[in-house]
Structure formats: C-alpha cells, structure tokens
Design a protein around this motif. Structure first.
Motif, short mmCIF file in Angstrom:
data_model
loop_
_atom_site.label_atom_id
_atom_site.label_comp_id
_atom_site.label_asym_id
_atom_site.label_seq_id
_atom_site.Cartn_x
_atom_site.Cartn_y
_atom_site.Cartn_z
N ARG A 124 5.86 -6.29 23.42
CA ARG A 124 6.75 -5.36 22.75
C ARG A 124 7.59 -6.12 21.73
N ILE A 125 7.78 -5.51 20.56
CA ILE A 125 8.70 -6.04 19.56
C ILE A 125 9.69 -4.94 19.23
N GLN A 126 10.97 -5.27 19.20
CA GLN A 126 11.95 -4.22 18.97
C GLN A 126 12.90 -4.55 17.83
N LEU A 127 13.45 -3.47 17.27
CA LEU A 127 14.49 -3.54 16.25
C LEU A 127 15.67 -2.74 16.78
N ALA A 132 23.95 4.28 10.96
CA ALA A 132 24.28 4.48 9.54
C ALA A 132 23.41 3.65 8.61
N ASN A 133 22.68 2.68 9.16
CA ASN A 133 21.87 1.78 8.32
C ASN A 133 20.52 2.42 8.02
N ALA A 134 20.56 3.37 7.08
CA ALA A 134 19.36 4.16 6.75
C ALA A 134 18.24 3.28 6.21
N ALA A 135 18.58 2.23 5.46
CA ALA A 135 17.55 1.38 4.87
C ALA A 135 16.73 0.69 5.96
N SER A 136 17.41 0.20 7.01
CA SER A 136 16.68 -0.45 8.09
C SER A 136 15.87 0.54 8.91
N SER A 137 16.39 1.75 9.10
CA SER A 137 15.60 2.77 9.80
C SER A 137 14.33 3.10 9.02
N ARG A 138 14.42 3.14 7.69
CA ARG A 138 13.22 3.39 6.87
C ARG A 138 12.21 2.27 7.04
N ILE A 139 12.69 1.02 7.09
CA ILE A 139 11.78 -0.11 7.29
C ILE A 139 11.07 0.03 8.63
N ALA A 140 11.84 0.35 9.68
CA ALA A 140 11.25 0.51 11.02
C ALA A 140 10.15 1.57 10.98
N GLU A 141 10.44 2.71 10.35
CA GLU A 141 9.47 3.81 10.33
C GLU A 141 8.24 3.44 9.51
N ASP A 163 27.29 2.71 18.55
CA ASP A 163 25.97 2.98 19.11
C ASP A 163 24.93 2.26 18.26
N VAL A 164 23.78 2.00 18.86
CA VAL A 164 22.64 1.48 18.09
C VAL A 164 21.39 2.25 18.45
N LEU A 165 20.47 2.30 17.51
CA LEU A 165 19.16 2.90 17.72
C LEU A 165 18.19 1.81 18.15
N LEU A 166 17.36 2.13 19.12
CA LEU A 166 16.36 1.18 19.61
C LEU A 166 14.98 1.65 19.17
N TYR A 167 14.31 0.80 18.41
CA TYR A 167 12.95 1.07 17.93
C TYR A 167 12.01 0.03 18.55
N SER A 168 10.78 0.44 18.84
CA SER A 168 9.82 -0.55 19.35
C SER A 168 8.44 -0.34 18.75
N LEU A 169 7.71 -1.43 18.70
CA LEU A 169 6.29 -1.42 18.32
C LEU A 169 5.57 -2.21 19.41
N LEU A 170 4.70 -1.55 20.15
CA LEU A 170 3.95 -2.22 21.20
C LEU A 170 2.71 -2.89 20.61
N ARG A 171 2.23 -3.89 21.30
CA ARG A 171 1.01 -4.58 20.88
C ARG A 171 -0.14 -3.59 20.64
N THR A 172 -0.17 -2.52 21.46
CA THR A 172 -1.26 -1.54 21.38
C THR A 172 -1.01 -0.43 20.37
N ASP A 173 0.16 -0.40 19.76
CA ASP A 173 0.45 0.64 18.76
C ASP A 173 -0.26 0.33 17.45
N PRO A 174 -0.61 1.39 16.69
CA PRO A 174 -1.18 1.15 15.35
C PRO A 174 -0.15 0.51 14.43
N ARG A 175 -0.62 -0.37 13.55
CA ARG A 175 0.25 -0.98 12.54
C ARG A 175 -0.16 -0.38 11.20
N PRO A 176 0.68 0.47 10.64
CA PRO A 176 0.26 1.26 9.47
C PRO A 176 -0.14 0.43 8.25
N TRP A 177 0.28 -0.84 8.21
CA TRP A 177 -0.06 -1.65 7.04
C TRP A 177 -1.48 -2.22 7.11
#
Length: 183
Positions: A124-127, A132-141, A163-177
């Motif tokens: 798992r990799i998380q951000l 309020a940090n919309a630019a970083s949320s866009r990067i995560a998405e 508060d903070v938002l927790l985002y994750s990308l699992l090894r098994t998740d698709p990587r859109p790039w």
C-alpha cells in the motif's frame, strides 16, 4: 538520474544539492499553508545526509529535477508513517510557485510509485492531504489513488489541528499512467 520521466528526473540527493535543499527546508514561507512547519537544524540536516544520503530501506528522499534544465524543482520522499501498517506514505514539495502547474509533482508520484512497487514489498502507498489542498487532491486522483476517508484532527500545524484526507493506491490497483492498465 535514478528515475527518468518525460518532464522530470528523480535522483538521489548529492552533496552539491544540500544548500538548495536546506534553504527550501527552512524557508517556511515557501511551503504554502499545507506543508508541516517542522525544521531540522543545519548540522542535523547535514548529519542525516552524511550518515545515509537521505536514503534508507524504509525511507528516502529524491530530488525532483526538470528534464530540460536539470534545475531542482522540489523533492519527494517516502517513509513508513505507521509502523504496523504494510504501507509507505509519500510526501512532496515544490520549491516555489514557478514550479507549480507543470505536472512535475504528478510525474514524481508516478515514478516513485512504480519504483517502490518494483523494488519494495509494501502492499500500500498512501497520501495524506489537507482537505483545502485541492492541487494535491487532483494529483492523487490523476494517479489513481482512492479516497478512503477523513482522519479527524490528525494534523497539527500552524497552532491548530486539522482534518486530513487519506488516499491509497494498492499494489493491485490500476495505475492510470500505464496504458496497459486501461481496460
């Protein structure tokens, strides 16, 4: 460079980078409202570099350098935020507004994610992002990270808890790039 992208290269920190990195580290005004305000003293910063070059099995920092000029645009790091989670957390900082909006941070996240999943066994990799940090949320998405929820009051900064938002990308998740991941 260690990792080459289209816009940037990620490379290990060199002794020649230390002045620029330390200037960025202590220039709190440039961090923007969403980056932690803690600082290391210069001797501690240089000692960390001397001991391991900001690169250890479970944590490391890479310089974000522009592909065209090789200028240092920022840095990205990985570390284990919670020691019993099978996860790395990523954090990045661009050194000033002129580096924002070019896709550098997005590509840095993509390159480091690919490297970590190729080289390390974490699942798992998380951000962790201030809402309020919309630019970083866009990067995560853009990078395929999934918003898991809100950790209430988890981030103490600027004299108060946010508060903070927790985002994750699992090894098994698709990587859109990666084209091959697109169904």
């Amino acid at each position: 460079a260690m990792l080459r992208g289209r816009l940037i290269q990620l490379r290990l920190v060199l002794e020649a980078d230390l002045d620029a990195l330390y200037d960025a580290h202590v220039n709190i005004a440039d961090r923007g409202p969403y980056f932690p305000l803690g600082v290391l003293s210069e001797p501690a910063f240089r000692r960390e570099f001397a001991e391991h070059g900001f690169w250890k099995p479970d944590e490391g920092t890479l310089v974000i350098a522009t592909s065209d000029t090789g200028e240092i645009a920022g840095h990205i790091e990985f570390f284990r935020a919670v020691n019993y989670w099978d996860a790395f957390e990523l954090s990045y900082q661009l050194y000033g507004d002129r580096f924002a909006g070019h896709g550098y941070a997005t590509e840095a996240v993509q390159l480091l994610v690919d490297y970590l999943y190729a080289a390390k066994q974490r699942y798992r990799i998380q951000l962790v992002i201030v809402p309020a940090n919309a630019a970083s949320s866009r990067i995560a998405e853009k990078c395929g990270f999934v918003l898991e929820g809100t950790a209430r009051g988890a981030f103490f900064n600027n004299g108060r808890n946010d508060d903070v938002l927790l985002y994750s990308l699992l090894r098994t998740d698709p990587r859109p790039w990666h084209e091959s991941d697109r169904g």
